[in-house]
Design a protein around this motif. Structure first.
Motif, PDB file in Angstrom:
ATOM      1  N   GLY A 190       6.557  -4.885   1.432  1.00  0.00           N
ATOM      2  CA  GLY A 190       6.867  -3.901   2.478  1.00  0.00           C
ATOM      3  C   GLY A 190       6.112  -2.589   2.247  1.00  0.00           C
ATOM      4  O   GLY A 190       5.588  -1.983   3.191  1.00  0.00           O
ATOM      5  N   ILE A 191       6.047  -2.175   0.969  1.00  0.00           N
ATOM      6  CA  ILE A 191       5.319  -0.938   0.632  1.00  0.00           C
ATOM      7  C   ILE A 191       3.820  -1.129   0.922  1.00  0.00           C
ATOM      8  O   ILE A 191       3.175  -0.265   1.525  1.00  0.00           O
ATOM      9  CB  ILE A 191       5.548  -0.563  -0.853  1.00  0.00           C
ATOM     10  N   VAL A 197      -0.815  -0.426   7.164  1.00  0.00           N
ATOM     11  CA  VAL A 197      -0.776  -0.123   8.595  1.00  0.00           C
ATOM     12  C   VAL A 197      -0.929   1.379   8.853  1.00  0.00           C
ATOM     13  O   VAL A 197      -1.647   1.803   9.756  1.00  0.00           O
ATOM     14  CB  VAL A 197       0.548  -0.639   9.220  1.00  0.00           C
ATOM     15  N   PHE A 198      -0.223   2.207   8.046  1.00  0.00           N
ATOM     16  CA  PHE A 198      -0.174   3.641   8.368  1.00  0.00           C
ATOM     17  C   PHE A 198      -0.956   4.527   7.394  1.00  0.00           C
ATOM     18  O   PHE A 198      -1.033   5.740   7.564  1.00  0.00           O
ATOM     19  CB  PHE A 198       1.282   4.115   8.447  1.00  0.00           C
ATOM     20  N   GLY A 199      -1.488   3.904   6.329  1.00  0.00           N
ATOM     21  CA  GLY A 199      -2.344   4.668   5.416  1.00  0.00           C
ATOM     22  C   GLY A 199      -1.619   5.706   4.576  1.00  0.00           C
ATOM     23  O   GLY A 199      -2.241   6.595   4.010  1.00  0.00           O
ATOM     24  N   THR A 200      -0.305   5.595   4.488  1.00  0.00           N
ATOM     25  CA  THR A 200       0.448   6.556   3.663  1.00  0.00           C
ATOM     26  C   THR A 200       1.736   5.911   3.166  1.00  0.00           C
ATOM     27  O   THR A 200       2.244   4.978   3.776  1.00  0.00           O
ATOM     28  CB  THR A 200       0.792   7.827   4.477  1.00  0.00           C
ATOM     29  N   PHE A 207       6.972   8.457   8.779  1.00  0.00           N
ATOM     30  CA  PHE A 207       7.886   8.505   9.935  1.00  0.00           C
ATOM     31  C   PHE A 207       7.195   9.107  11.165  1.00  0.00           C
ATOM     32  O   PHE A 207       7.425   8.669  12.288  1.00  0.00           O
ATOM     33  CB  PHE A 207       9.151   9.309   9.596  1.00  0.00           C
ATOM     34  N   ASP A 208       6.327  10.106  10.918  1.00  0.00           N
ATOM     35  CA  ASP A 208       5.579  10.694  12.047  1.00  0.00           C
ATOM     36  C   ASP A 208       4.623   9.669  12.646  1.00  0.00           C
ATOM     37  O   ASP A 208       4.490   9.560  13.865  1.00  0.00           O
ATOM     38  CB  ASP A 208       4.784  11.932  11.584  1.00  0.00           C
ATOM     39  N   ALA A 209       3.965   8.915  11.758  1.00  0.00           N
ATOM     40  CA  ALA A 209       3.014   7.895  12.223  1.00  0.00           C
ATOM     41  C   ALA A 209       3.729   6.825  13.048  1.00  0.00           C
ATOM     42  O   ALA A 209       3.225   6.361  14.068  1.00  0.00           O
ATOM     43  CB  ALA A 209       2.315   7.263  11.022  1.00  0.00           C
ATOM     44  N   VAL A 210       4.931   6.459  12.596  1.00  0.00           N
ATOM     45  CA  VAL A 210       5.722   5.447  13.303  1.00  0.00           C
ATOM     46  C   VAL A 210       6.070   5.943  14.704  1.00  0.00           C
ATOM     47  O   VAL A 210       5.964   5.215  15.694  1.00  0.00           O
ATOM     48  CB  VAL A 210       7.014   5.129  12.514  1.00  0.00           C
TER      49      VAL A 210
END
Length: 657
Positions: A190-191, A197-200, A207-210
């Motif tokens: 998961g990590i 997917v989000f590069g962080t 959470f902002d990327a999501v």
């Protein structure tokens, strides 16, 4: 202050573990207890600061959350991970629960482990466990969370197997470690997926990327899937392992092999609630993954029901309480699944108090009964240990959800939220929860009446020895009992009321706000859990207090069901056949093939061939001169022949050329 709140237990661990022999037992106990108590006091101060500090906003009190960066930890390409302490509303609630329960367990252990030879080592492990848990709940990114997660796993392995002279304790600690590895594998994936997917891996950035890209797709084992659903399900797999959800739960009852304070620490406030915390922390991701939420709800509801059925049939006092933990964790998960995150954390907090109280109370009973854990060999002791008896009643009434005890407030809001979700799985969870509520109250009464009432079933020698626990063991119980009585009433408004203090630490999309909807459910939904709780207690009291022969008749009438529940739904046997036996079989095959094939043709084979060849040559070494002369002549002939052949062949090839 945040630094000391988290790191004091670590200092306690290091001092007790490294210098325990020099300090003596008393010194080690003092260092570890004071470290955790300081941490608890600071956590409570932080709780007030973060939740009620910084003035009042429009929705009631707006707090003062902060993140303290300690140092840069990992920098690799685009990945940057800081070692930081994230102190927001969710964190401080968890910090308080962990450190307060842990303080009670530490102090209690001083009395409970008084006859043990390795007190310093035990106390140091408890402190290490507490530190790992605090590290987990203050993490600001997934890598740091994983560090705390694994730290808790290692410490639990050390604690469950603490009495390593017992074969069963060693087996239980290995089992806990291995079953958790399965879940941790999911968490690690998961990590990786989140970073891929989000590069962080930093929470806020993630959470902002999501929020900005909730419909991202990703390729996972050859399929194009919704990225957030994949990430959430993998993270939930990790939560299932730590929080003993159905399927990865088999380690939990076996963990009872550890000393009782360990059971209280692992199964009350800390390790098993790590999974609940993880899902709540990731509410901003789960909210955009409805399929993942549905899975969480169904797994939680099944866990609550199955564990309660097993709890009704067990005879080991600690195992009954362990299955009740698993059942209550099921409640927390289906609350998370219907987006009632506040309700789940509320139940986590109240449950920590009354479950730690029950475990330590059970420890007090075991202590009084000369280490007897089988409830069939107890009974008739309530007059001899009245304080423990009263405290066990408080814990059991809170667990059964009887009005005005802590469990009543948190359990009811979970059931109402599940009903208010108005989905088929929410309703399924509601009815499973209602059935579990009936069984919970029933086995709570069964435990109390079998343990304390009726005729004494222990030997005269044991009965003569029954005595109340010393004050150092009873004081922590009394502190926990205050929480078990008042925590629900005091914190109801802040956790799940109209003026919640969660602010940005939990995210619930407006259309998913089941906690708000729970206030508008029909009257019967609100009252049904109370009726079930009362009915369960009444049934338990009648069957185990008055009509003592009846339970046996029931087990004969419902033999197949009883057999299923008593054998824990045969999960262990199933896993044994599905995984353990094949693993042993293949291990055996590979061991034999390794010996016969690889070693046979490899090192052993070469050695044998050299040996045979050497043996052959050694036959010529007889000591007779004529034999040596013969060998020399044969050698000379061979040499001349070889030279002749070489020259002849060379001449022929030369002519052709």
């Amino acid at each position: 202050m945040e630094f000391y709140a988290v790191f004091m237990p670590l200092f306690g661990f290091l001092l007790a573990f490294l210098f325990g022999k020099n300090m003596g037992d008393k010194g080690a106990q003092l260092v570890t207890c004071s470290g955790v108590i300081i941490s608890a006091v600071l956590s409570c101060i932080l709780f007030v600061e973060v939740i009620y500090g910084g003035g009042h906003g429009h929705h009631g009190a707006m707090g003062d959350p902060r993140t303290i960066t300690l140092m840069n930890w990992i920098t690799s390409g685009t990945m940057q991970v800081d070692w930081a302490l994230r102190v927001d509303q969710l964190t401080v609630v968890m910090m308080c629960v962990v450190s307060v329960v842990s303080s009670c367990v530490h102090v209690y252990s001083v009395g409970y482990m008084s006859h043990d030879k390795c007190k310093a080592r035990f106390m140091s492990y408890l402190s290490l466990f507490t530190f790992a848990m605090l590290m987990l709940v203050t993490s600001d990114n997934l890598v740091q969370l994983f560090f705390g997660w694994e730290g808790v796993g290692v410490a639990s392995y050390l604690l469950i197997g603490f009495w390593n002279h017992k074969e069963s304790a060693n087996a239980a600690s290995v089992k806990a470690f291995l079953v958790n590895r399965v879940g941790d594998f999911g968490l690690a994936l998961g990590i990786f997926a989140a970073f891929f997917v989000f590069g962080t891996v930093q929470f806020d950035a993630l959470f902002d990327a999501v929020k900005s890209a909730p419909d991202t797709m990703m390729n996972f084992i050859g399929y194009e899937l919704h990225a957030l659903t994949v990430i959430c399900l993998l993270l939930f797999m990790g939560a299932m392992g730590k929080s003993a959800q159905l399927g990865l739960h088999t380690w939990l009852p076996d963990a009872m092999e550890g000393p009782t304070p360990v059971s209280a620490l692992i199964h009350a406030a800390t390790m098993v609630t790590a999974g609940v915390f993880l899902v709540a922390r990731f509410s901003p991701v789960f909210e955009y993954a409805p399929i993942a939420l549905m899975v969480v709800t169904i797994v939680g509801a099944l866990t609550a029901f199955v564990a309660a059925t097993i709890g009704m049939t067990q005879f080991d006092i600690k195992r009954v309480i362990a299955y009740s933990t698993m059942s209550q964790l099921g409640y927390m998960f289906f609350a998370l699944g219907v987006s009632a995150y506040g309700a789940a954390i509320f139940h986590l907090m109240t449950h920590a108090f009354f479950k730690a109280l029950l475990f330590l109370g059970a420890g007090s009973v075991i202590h009084a009964m000369s280490d007897e854990q089988d409830m069939r060999k107890m009974g008739g002791v309530w007059k001899k240990i009245p304080a423990t008896y009263v405290l066990m009643w408080i814990g059991s009434l809170a667990l059964a959800g009887i009005p005005f005890f802590a469990g009543y407030y948190s359990k009811d809001i979970i059931l109402e939220a599940a009903f208010a979700d108005h989905t088929w799985f929410g309703e399924f969870a509601f009815w499973m929860g209602i059935a579990a509520a009936l069984m919970t109250a029933f086995y709570s009464a069964r435990l109390l009446f079998m343990t304390f009432h009726g005729k004494p079933r222990a030997s005269k020698k044991v009965m003569d020895h029954v005595h109340e626990s010393p004050p150092i063991m009873l004081t922590p119980l009394m502190i926990l009992s205050v929480g078990a009585v008042f925590a629900g009433y005091i914190f109801y408004e802040g956790f799940v009321g109209h003026h919640q203090f969660w602010d940005k630490s939990l995210l619930v999309l407006p259309e998913n706000d089941t906690v708000e909807a729970a206030y508008h459910v029909p009257y019967w939904v609100k009252k049904l859990p109370i009726v079930m709780g009362a009915l369960g207690l009444l049934l338990g009291a009648l069957l185990y207090g008055k009509f003592i022969g009846l339970p046996e008749k029931f087990t004969k009438v419902f033999a197949p069901f009883h057999k299923l529940f008593f054998n824990k739904w045969w999960f262990d046997e199933l896993y044994h056949h599905a995984f353990v036996r094949p693993a042993l079989f293949f291990g055996d095959v590979f061991t034999k093939s390794d010996k016969k094939v690889i070693d046979g043709f490899g090192p052993d084979g070469v050695a044998k061939t050299s040996q045979k060849f050497g043996g052959l040559l050694s036959r010529f070494q007889t000591g007779y001169v004529f034999q040596y002369a013969l060998v020399m002549i044969i050698g000379l002939i061979a040499l001349v022949t070889w030279m002749f052949v070489k020259i002849t062949l060379g001449f022929e090839f030369g002519q052709e050329g």
